[in-house]
Design a protein around this motif. Structure first.
Motif, short mmCIF file in Angstrom:
data_model
loop_
_atom_site.label_atom_id
_atom_site.label_comp_id
_atom_site.label_asym_id
_atom_site.label_seq_id
_atom_site.Cartn_x
_atom_site.Cartn_y
_atom_site.Cartn_z
N MET A 159 0.85 -1.08 -0.03
CA MET A 159 0.08 -0.02 0.21
C MET A 159 0.66 1.15 -0.05
O MET A 159 1.99 1.15 0.42
N GLY A 160 0.14 2.24 -0.30
CA GLY A 160 0.88 3.78 -0.44
C GLY A 160 0.93 4.05 1.03
O GLY A 160 0.13 4.05 1.83
N GLU A 161 1.94 5.13 1.26
CA GLU A 161 1.77 5.70 2.50
C GLU A 161 0.54 6.63 2.85
O GLU A 161 0.21 6.56 3.92
N ASP A 162 -0.27 7.13 1.76
CA ASP A 162 -1.29 7.63 2.03
C ASP A 162 -2.47 6.58 2.64
O ASP A 162 -3.14 7.11 3.36
N ASN A 163 -2.52 5.57 2.11
CA ASN A 163 -3.33 4.39 2.86
C ASN A 163 -2.80 4.24 4.25
O ASN A 163 -3.80 4.02 5.10
N LEU A 164 -1.55 4.14 4.58
CA LEU A 164 -0.91 3.82 5.79
C LEU A 164 -1.61 4.88 6.76
O LEU A 164 -1.72 4.54 7.86
N ASP A 165 -1.45 6.13 6.21
CA ASP A 165 -2.02 7.29 7.01
C ASP A 165 -3.43 7.13 7.74
O ASP A 165 -3.85 7.55 8.60
N HIS A 166 -4.41 6.28 6.81
CA HIS A 166 -5.51 6.14 7.33
C HIS A 166 -5.90 4.79 7.57
O HIS A 166 -7.07 4.13 7.79
N LEU A 167 -5.00 3.94 7.99
CA LEU A 167 -5.12 2.71 8.27
C LEU A 167 -5.99 2.69 9.54
O LEU A 167 -6.84 1.53 9.83
N HIS A 168 -5.78 3.53 10.69
CA HIS A 168 -6.66 3.55 11.71
C HIS A 168 -8.29 3.43 11.47
O HIS A 168 -8.96 3.06 12.39
N LYS A 169 -8.84 3.69 10.27
CA LYS A 169 -10.13 3.66 9.94
C LYS A 169 -10.57 2.35 9.47
O LYS A 169 -11.67 1.89 9.14
N TRP A 170 -9.65 1.32 9.17
CA TRP A 170 -10.04 0.15 8.59
C TRP A 170 -10.49 -0.87 9.58
O TRP A 170 -9.99 -0.67 10.90
N ALA B 104 -5.49 -5.81 14.15
CA ALA B 104 -5.27 -7.55 13.74
C ALA B 104 -4.32 -7.43 12.55
O ALA B 104 -3.39 -8.32 12.41
N ILE B 105 -4.68 -6.58 11.42
CA ILE B 105 -3.77 -6.70 10.46
C ILE B 105 -2.40 -6.21 10.81
O ILE B 105 -1.30 -6.87 10.16
N LEU B 106 -2.17 -5.26 11.47
CA LEU B 106 -0.80 -4.98 12.12
C LEU B 106 -0.04 -5.82 12.57
O LEU B 106 1.12 -6.21 12.52
N ALA B 107 -0.75 -6.61 13.44
CA ALA B 107 -0.16 -7.85 14.09
C ALA B 107 0.21 -8.91 13.45
O ALA B 107 1.14 -9.72 13.75
N LYS B 108 -0.94 -9.43 12.25
CA LYS B 108 -0.42 -10.71 11.59
C LYS B 108 0.14 -10.55 10.33
O LYS B 108 0.96 -11.52 9.95
#
Length: 192
Positions: free
Chosen positions: A104-115, A120-124
């Motif tokens: 993913m792009g950094e712009d999506n990473l900036d909004h990951l908290h909305k997912w 769980a995604i970050l952990a696994k």
């Protein structure tokens, strides 16, 4: 096998998407890239969203017979809108011998908290992140699962491609010639 999942609407796929996928292969330890066509992103509106089968077909056409990058319609059979966590769980069930990662792009990473279930995604699942204008993804830089890879910064967007087509202008070099031919033949994105 390590598979990088590059999710997107691909509405339409353009050369920027192809460069991201190829760069991910070159700059990471991933063995394969699956370009997963998302029927409906829950964080985007459906306005101007072409049907999923046309978008999937354009990804197939753009990739041709690439040995390491493949089009995927895996989400087509899942409930809509498509939530990444649900897709990841289903992929792990369907392909137990594969190690999946996100691209993913950094712009999506900036909004990951909305997912949905982003923790769980970050952990696994590892995330391979590429640079985007105006974003740095710094909010998630501390996570060991987040890896950055080099990519030439291009300012090509599917929105711009659609606008040019609707205005009757050329999108040469923004999409592959075969994708351009498909768009013209099917009268996609044109204001008729």
């Amino acid at each position: 096998m390590k598979v990088g999942l590059f999710f997107g609407s691909f509405n339409p796929i353009h050369v920027g998407h192809l460069i991201i996928a190829e760069s991910a292969l070159n700059e990471t330890d991933l063995d394969r890239i699956w370009m997963v066509v998302s029927p409906q992103n829950p964080l985007k509106t459906k306005a101007n969203l072409l049907g999923e089968y046309d978008r999937y077909r354009m990804v197939e056409i753009a990739l041709g017979n690439h040995q390491e990058i493949h089009a995927s319609n895996f989400e087509f059979t899942l409930p809509k809108p498509s939530y990444t966590i649900d897709t990841l769980k289903k992929l792990n069930e369907a392909y137990p011998g594969y190690e999946f990662s996100l691209i993913m792009g950094e712009d999506n990473l900036d909004h990951l908290h909305k997912w949905k279930e982003y923790e769980a995604i970050l952990a696994k699942w590892p995330i391979y992140c590429y640079p985007r204008h105006g974003s740095d993804g710094s909010g998630f830089a501390k996570y060991p699962q987040v890896h950055r890879f080099a990519l030439p910064l291009l300012d090509i967007s599917a929105t711009k491609v659609r606008e040019l087509i609707a205005a009757g202008k050329s999108v040469r070099y923004m999409v592959t010639e075969r994708v351009s031919d498909y768009i013209l033949k099917q009268h996609l994105y044109a204001n008729d």
